[in-house]
Structures are given as C-alpha cells and as structure tokens.
Design a protein around this motif. Structure first.
Motif, PDB file in Angstrom:
ATOM      1  N   LEU A   6       0.842  -1.189   0.000  1.00  0.00           N
ATOM      2  CA  LEU A   6       0.000   0.000   0.000  1.00  0.00           C
ATOM      3  C   LEU A   6       0.882   1.245   0.000  1.00  0.00           C
ATOM      4  O   LEU A   6       1.754   1.379   0.868  1.00  0.00           O
ATOM      5  CB  LEU A   6      -0.900   0.014   1.227  1.00  0.00           C
ATOM      6  CG  LEU A   6      -1.747  -1.246   1.480  1.00  0.00           C
ATOM      7  CD1 LEU A   6      -2.506  -1.125   2.790  1.00  0.00           C
ATOM      8  CD2 LEU A   6      -2.709  -1.478   0.322  1.00  0.00           C
ATOM      9  N   VAL A   7       0.649   2.150  -0.943  1.00  0.00           N
ATOM     10  CA  VAL A   7       1.452   3.373  -1.029  1.00  0.00           C
ATOM     11  C   VAL A   7       0.511   4.576  -1.030  1.00  0.00           C
ATOM     12  O   VAL A   7      -0.213   4.815  -2.001  1.00  0.00           O
ATOM     13  CB  VAL A   7       2.320   3.393  -2.295  1.00  0.00           C
ATOM     14  CG1 VAL A   7       3.180   4.660  -2.304  1.00  0.00           C
ATOM     15  CG2 VAL A   7       3.191   2.153  -2.385  1.00  0.00           C
ATOM     16  N   ASP A   8       0.524   5.322   0.075  1.00  0.00           N
ATOM     17  CA  ASP A   8      -0.324   6.510   0.206  1.00  0.00           C
ATOM     18  C   ASP A   8       0.221   7.338   1.350  1.00  0.00           C
ATOM     19  O   ASP A   8       0.623   6.787   2.381  1.00  0.00           O
ATOM     20  CB  ASP A   8      -1.780   6.118   0.493  1.00  0.00           C
ATOM     21  CG  ASP A   8      -2.745   7.273   0.253  1.00  0.00           C
ATOM     22  OD1 ASP A   8      -2.652   8.278   0.998  1.00  0.00           O
ATOM     23  OD2 ASP A   8      -3.576   7.181  -0.656  1.00  0.00           O
ATOM     24  N   ASP A   9       0.245   8.656   1.185  1.00  0.00           N
ATOM     25  CA  ASP A   9       0.809   9.492   2.243  1.00  0.00           C
ATOM     26  C   ASP A   9      -0.156   9.719   3.401  1.00  0.00           C
ATOM     27  O   ASP A   9       0.213  10.323   4.404  1.00  0.00           O
ATOM     28  CB  ASP A   9       1.305  10.832   1.691  1.00  0.00           C
ATOM     29  CG  ASP A   9       0.189  11.678   1.098  1.00  0.00           C
ATOM     30  OD1 ASP A   9      -0.899  11.129   0.842  1.00  0.00           O
ATOM     31  OD2 ASP A   9       0.405  12.883   0.884  1.00  0.00           O
ATOM     32  N   GLN A  10      -1.390   9.222   3.269  1.00  0.00           N
ATOM     33  CA  GLN A  10      -2.358   9.348   4.351  1.00  0.00           C
ATOM     34  C   GLN A  10      -2.459   8.020   5.104  1.00  0.00           C
ATOM     35  O   GLN A  10      -2.878   7.010   4.550  1.00  0.00           O
ATOM     36  CB  GLN A  10      -3.729   9.732   3.814  1.00  0.00           C
ATOM     37  CG  GLN A  10      -3.749  11.096   3.131  1.00  0.00           C
ATOM     38  CD  GLN A  10      -5.127  11.477   2.652  1.00  0.00           C
ATOM     39  OE1 GLN A  10      -6.130  11.185   3.300  1.00  0.00           O
ATOM     40  NE2 GLN A  10      -5.198  12.127   1.502  1.00  0.00           N
ATOM     41  N   THR A  11      -2.104   8.060   6.364  1.00  0.00           N
ATOM     42  CA  THR A  11      -2.109   6.847   7.187  1.00  0.00           C
ATOM     43  C   THR A  11      -3.491   6.229   7.266  1.00  0.00           C
ATOM     44  O   THR A  11      -3.644   4.999   7.212  1.00  0.00           O
ATOM     45  CB  THR A  11      -1.612   7.169   8.613  1.00  0.00           C
ATOM     46  OG1 THR A  11      -0.302   7.737   8.528  1.00  0.00           O
ATOM     47  CG2 THR A  11      -1.560   5.910   9.466  1.00  0.00           C
TER      48      THR A  11
END
Length: 217
Positions: A6-11
């Motif tokens: 999973l790659v996303d800057d929002q935890t």
C-alpha cells in the motif's frame, strides 16, 4: 496468496485498505509506504504482486514511482488510486505502466476484486468509470487527434470495436451495438490488442483517446 503493498501518504487511507484486504483469505498486505522513495525500497524488499499507488505524494509522485517499479527488476502490477478530481493524472499513470485505476472511495468489494483481477494479469477499468473519465477529458480539453499508422492494420470491424472500447463500452454493450455475440467481440478485441501491440484494454482506451476515437459524431 496475493502479496500487496500500500502506497499513500495518508495513514488513515492505508489503514482502511489494510483492514479491508486483511479480511480476505487470498490477499496479504506485505508492506506500506508514505512516499515514492520508500515505496521503491519496500517493493524491492517484499516483491509484491500488486501495488496500490496514490498519485500525489511528497518527494516522488505516484506516476514516476509507478514508472520505476514497472521498469525495475521485479515489476509488480500497479493500480493507481485517485479521487475523481485528479483524473488528469490517471492517463499519465497508465502510460507509466499501471494496470488500471481505482477511485479512493471504491467499495470494499471493488477494491478486493481489483487486486485479484490485476494479480491475474488483467486490467482494471470499469466501463462506468471509464465513461466518466472520457467525458471529463472531452468536456475540459479535447485532444487533437494523433495520427497512428498502426490503425491501418485493423479491419473495419476491429476499428469499430476499438472505437466503442475507447468510448467506455463493455463487451456486452459492444455486442448489442454491433449485433454480435460477446465471444465474437472478445475475439475482435484480442486481435486489436495483438495488432496494435497493446498490453490490455486500458491501453486501448488511451490509444483511442489519443487518436480521437472517443469523439462523438
């Protein structure tokens, strides 16, 4: 077991996707990253089958990260995550080698299905979402048609099928429109992909858009 990163800057986004995917018996989340450089490291370390990739991230955006993953030693499949407001990035992501796109507010069942479909080597481009994407592009800034000599290799019927695929129609809808069976449509589409050296339906949509096939008369 399908291995996913999973790659996303929002935890919270990553946590939500992990909770959904962890409920399945055949999908395992093997890593997470909040930015492009970390994503490259995690992918190299874990060698996943599928990467769910956000577009806007600090450091290295999702487009370039996708391009590097797909051209790397272990080219995992990539699904671009987007909100509908970011559609200008979707085609760039697909050109970079992504296997499709998924709206961030997709239902849990759609997320799971997308991961399974892409892991199996297919593309994710739901006709309903594709139609919205095409309408969005055409209404904002219709691209001048780009001549592609490869189209000359298609028969009249194959060109018709490509045109309807580019306009976001499903195989069933194309079959109805052209008075053909779905199996015949699949055969024609397979020949189109082979003749034009296209990886999947998603690339056919991109080519159709660039050649002006999405324009309605």
């Amino acid at each position: 077991m399908i291995r996913v990163v999973l790659v996303d800057d929002q935890t919270l986004v990553r946590t939500g996707f992990r909770l959904v995917l962890d409920e399945t018996d055949d999908i395992e989340v093997v890593g997470e990253a909040a930015d492009g450089p970390r994503a490259l490291d995690v992918v190299a370390l874990t060698r996943p089958d599928v990467v769910l990739m956000d577009v806007r991230m600090p450091g290295l955006d999702g487009i370039e990260t996708t391009r590097r993953i797909r051209s790397g030693q272990h080219p995992a499949k990539v699904i671009i995550l987007t909100t509908f407001d970011l559609d200008e990035y979707v085609l760039a992501g697909l050109r970079a080698g992504a296997s499709g796109f998924l709206l961030k507010d997709a239902l849990a069942a759609d997320l799971i299905s997308a991961v399974r479909v892409v892991a199996a080597g297919e593309s994710v481009a739901a006709p309903s979402v594709t139609r919205r994407l095409i309408a969005h592009y055409v209404s904002r800034a219709p691209a001048p048609p780009v001549a592609d000599e490869r189209l000359a290799a298609l028969t009249a019927r194959e060109r018709e099928v490509l045109t309807l695929v580019a306009r976001g129609m499903s195989n069933a809808e194309i079959a109805t429109a052209l008075v053909l069976s779905e199996s015949t449509v699949k055969t024609h589409l397979g020949r189109v992909l082979a003749k034009l050296d296209l990886r999947d339906r998603v690339q056919a949509v991109i080519l159709g858009y660039e050649c002006g096939l999405t324009a309605t008369e």
